[in-house]
Write an enzyme that holds these catalytic residues in place. Structure first.
Site, PDB file in Angstrom:
ATOM      1  CE  LYS A  16      -1.933  -1.422   3.815  1.00 45.94           C
ATOM      2  NZ  LYS A  16      -1.443  -2.813   3.927  1.00 45.94           N
ATOM      3  N   GLY A  40       4.204  -0.923   8.617  1.00 45.34           N
ATOM      4  CA  GLY A  40       5.509  -0.577   8.043  1.00 45.34           C
ATOM      5  C   GLY A  40       5.322  -0.378   6.566  1.00 45.34           C
ATOM      6  CG  HIS A  41       2.599   1.888   5.060  1.00 46.81           C
ATOM      7  ND1 HIS A  41       1.540   2.728   5.162  1.00 46.81           N
ATOM      8  CD2 HIS A  41       2.127   0.670   5.439  1.00 46.81           C
ATOM      9  CE1 HIS A  41       0.472   2.062   5.587  1.00 46.81           C
ATOM     10  NE2 HIS A  41       0.817   0.810   5.767  1.00 46.81           N
TER      11      HIS A  41
HETATM   12  P1  IMP Z   1      -0.657  -6.004  16.473  1.00 49.97           P
HETATM   13  O1  IMP Z   1      -1.380  -5.177  15.469  1.00 49.97           O
HETATM   14  O2  IMP Z   1       0.749  -5.553  16.742  1.00 49.97           O
HETATM   15  O3  IMP Z   1      -1.461  -6.203  17.732  1.00 49.97           O
HETATM   16  O4  IMP Z   1      -0.506  -7.474  15.850  1.00 49.97           O
HETATM   17  C1  IMP Z   1      -1.607  -8.325  15.608  1.00 49.97           C
HETATM   18  C2  IMP Z   1      -1.396  -9.141  14.349  1.00 49.97           C
HETATM   19  O5  IMP Z   1      -1.397  -8.266  13.223  1.00 49.97           O
HETATM   20  C3  IMP Z   1      -0.041  -9.879  14.296  1.00 49.97           C
HETATM   21  O6  IMP Z   1      -0.227 -11.081  13.581  1.00 49.97           O
HETATM   22  C4  IMP Z   1       0.828  -8.951  13.492  1.00 49.97           C
HETATM   23  O7  IMP Z   1       1.888  -9.631  12.855  1.00 49.97           O
HETATM   24  C5  IMP Z   1      -0.187  -8.421  12.476  1.00 49.97           C
HETATM   25  N1  IMP Z   1       0.173  -7.101  11.947  1.00 49.97           N
HETATM   26  C6  IMP Z   1       0.067  -5.908  12.570  1.00 49.97           C
HETATM   27  N2  IMP Z   1       0.467  -4.911  11.767  1.00 49.97           N
HETATM   28  C7  IMP Z   1       0.815  -5.481  10.602  1.00 49.97           C
HETATM   29  C8  IMP Z   1       1.263  -4.957   9.359  1.00 49.97           C
HETATM   30  O8  IMP Z   1       1.423  -3.748   9.161  1.00 49.97           O
HETATM   31  N3  IMP Z   1       1.493  -5.866   8.378  1.00 49.97           N
HETATM   32  C9  IMP Z   1       1.286  -7.194   8.555  1.00 49.97           C
HETATM   33  N4  IMP Z   1       0.864  -7.730   9.683  1.00 49.97           N
HETATM   34  C10 IMP Z   1       0.623  -6.877  10.711  1.00 49.97           C
END
Ligand code: IMP
Length: 428
Positions: A16, A40-41
């Site tokens: 994105k 992380g973009h």
């Molecule tokens: P949290 O958002 O840090 O609570 O993580 C919850 C789940 O969402 C985990 O499986 C993370 O690896 C996934 N996740 C959170 N942000 C991203 C992202 O930007 N890209 C891919 N996976 C994400």
């Protein structure tokens, strides 16, 4: 005229950042509407290579105003380092604003995220440990502190005192760790507040005036559809909505004001963290995709799980987001694959199904049913027009469109802005 929501259509990391960076050159306003620094973009442009976590990817645009919307939870320390890095590398941040309604990630959120994950043992979600879940939980529990609170020190002091008393009770009595120091947090966050004060304001008027003028407004999604707490693989999800519906709430606009919903799909699938992913490849093909595409998390560096395109999930994603156009990214990653597979159905307990089950345990039991297509075995990165792509690559794209139930507008064939094919215009 157009207000365009750019939505992660799979499990996040669909590219994105590149799509927003590309479209932002024409946009007047870009609003991040959900998530936090778990995102992380990655953006590669004339300023260099950037891995943005909070600042909208639209920051590089020569004309757009970039906004962190109310739907984001913001770690101010992370944001300040990101702004410093952008400034040092020559990026103008004078048209950047933060909604005063955006909630703050506090030190107890990051601490609790780690402690909660450890207490889950083998059932850990695999969060990014950035405090996102605890911060959104506090927002819903009316225990949050918002960016605007930093502008009123006495209000902030009182709220922090009340909230920290409860958080410290949990930290010491439930988890047996040391209490966090109130004065230190207060002073640190007051410093953050002084630094960020020029950026913090009520942002909905900026967005609504832009819409009224007929400007181009991009609503920048974070994470992806199957990480949505309602429609994702709960509880293996994030804690805010990455869906098109979430874009309205997280930016402060009404649903009738969105003209286009652009679903961003990778030409295959990846996932980082725990939870079901029916097309995951745990063999050498999965490793090949990971190495070819350098599929490692931008925020945590974790190896991403890789697999074939899941058209069952894609159809569901189209349905719940109402895509009007698709962006298909990283097509070039498949350039050297002699055979490709697309999952068109699942086998669940001996029956064939064509829907994405809401039960996560049922989804874990689903076995993908594949259709096979020949690979094009030729480079695609130099293509700029659809008909410059190899015939088999065009056929693959057409099959994805057909199965996902929506036409593609953008096909990304490399990391850089220019490595893009516009199949059809996103707006006229
Ligand atoms: P949290 O958002 O840090 O609570 O993580 C919850 C789940 O969402 C985990 O499986 C993370 O690896 C996934 N996740 C959170 N942000 C991203 C992202 O930007 N890209 C891919 N996976 C994400």
């Amino acid at each position: 005229m157009p207000v365009i929501a750019v939505i992660g259509a799979q499990w996040g990391d669909e590219g994105k950042g590149k799509i927003v960076d590309l479209l932002a050159e024409e946009a007047n306003v870009v609003v991040r509407f959900s998530g936090g620094d778990n995102a992380g973009h990655t953006v590669a442009n004339q300023f260099g290579l950037f891995k943005l976590h909070l600042v909208p990817a639209g920051i590089f645009s020569t004309r757009a105003t970039a906004i962190i919307g109310n739907g984001v939870v913001m770690n101010p320390g992370v944001l300040i380092s990101e702004l410093d890095d952008l400034n040092q590398r020559g990026v103008d941040t004078s048209r950047f604003f933060i909604s005063d309604r955006a909630h703050l990630v506090m030190p107890y959120h990051t601490l609790l995220d780690g402690l909660e994950e450890e207490s889950r043992g083998g059932k850990a979600i695999g969060t990014t440990r950035k405090g996102i879940g605890p911060a959104f939980a506090d927002k819903a529990a009316r225990m949050g502190i918002r960016a605007g609170d930093l502008l009123e020190k006495e209000v902030f002091k009182e709220r922090l005192h009340h909230i920290l008393k409860q958080k410290n009770a949990i930290l010491t009595r439930v988890y047996g760790v040391e209490a966090l120091p109130e004065a230190e947090i207060f002073n640190q966050y007051c410093q953050y507040g002084e630094r960020l004060a020029p950026y913090i304001l009520e942002t909905t008027w900026l967005i609504s005036e832009a819409i009224a003028r007929g400007d181009i407004v991009l609503l920048e999604g974070a994470q992806g559809t199957f990480l949505d707490p309602d429609f994702g693989t709960y509880p293996y999800t994030t804690s805010s909505s990455p869906l098109a519906g979430g874009a309205c709430l997280g930016a402060g606009i009404g649903p009738t004001q969105i003209n286009q919903v652009l679903g961003v799909f990778k030409a295959y699938c990846t996932r980082v963290g725990s939870g079901p992913m029916p097309t995951e490849l745990t063999d050498e093909t999965g490793d090949l995709i990971r190495e070819q595409a350098q599929e490692y998390g931008t925020t945590t560096g974790r190896a991403r799980r890789c697999g074939w395109f899941d058209a069952v999930a894609a159809r569901f994603s189209t349905r719940i987001n109402g895509y009007t156009k698709l962006a298909i990214t990283r097509l070039d990653v498949l350039d050297n694959m002699p055979n490709l597979k697309i999952c068109t159905g699942y086998e669940l307990d001996g029956k064939t199904i064509d829907y994405f089950p809401s039960s996560t345990t049922a989804l874990e039991r689903c076995r993908p049913i594949y259709e096979e297509l020949p690979g094009w075995m030729a480079p695609t990165t130099e293509a700029r027009e659809f008909d410059q792509l190899p015939l088999l690559a065009r056929q693959y794209v057409s099959r994805l469109e057909e199965l996902a139930g929506c036409p593609a507008s953008i096909i990304s064939v490399g990391m850089r802005r220019e490595e893009t094919v516009f199949k059809t215009p996103l707006w006229e």
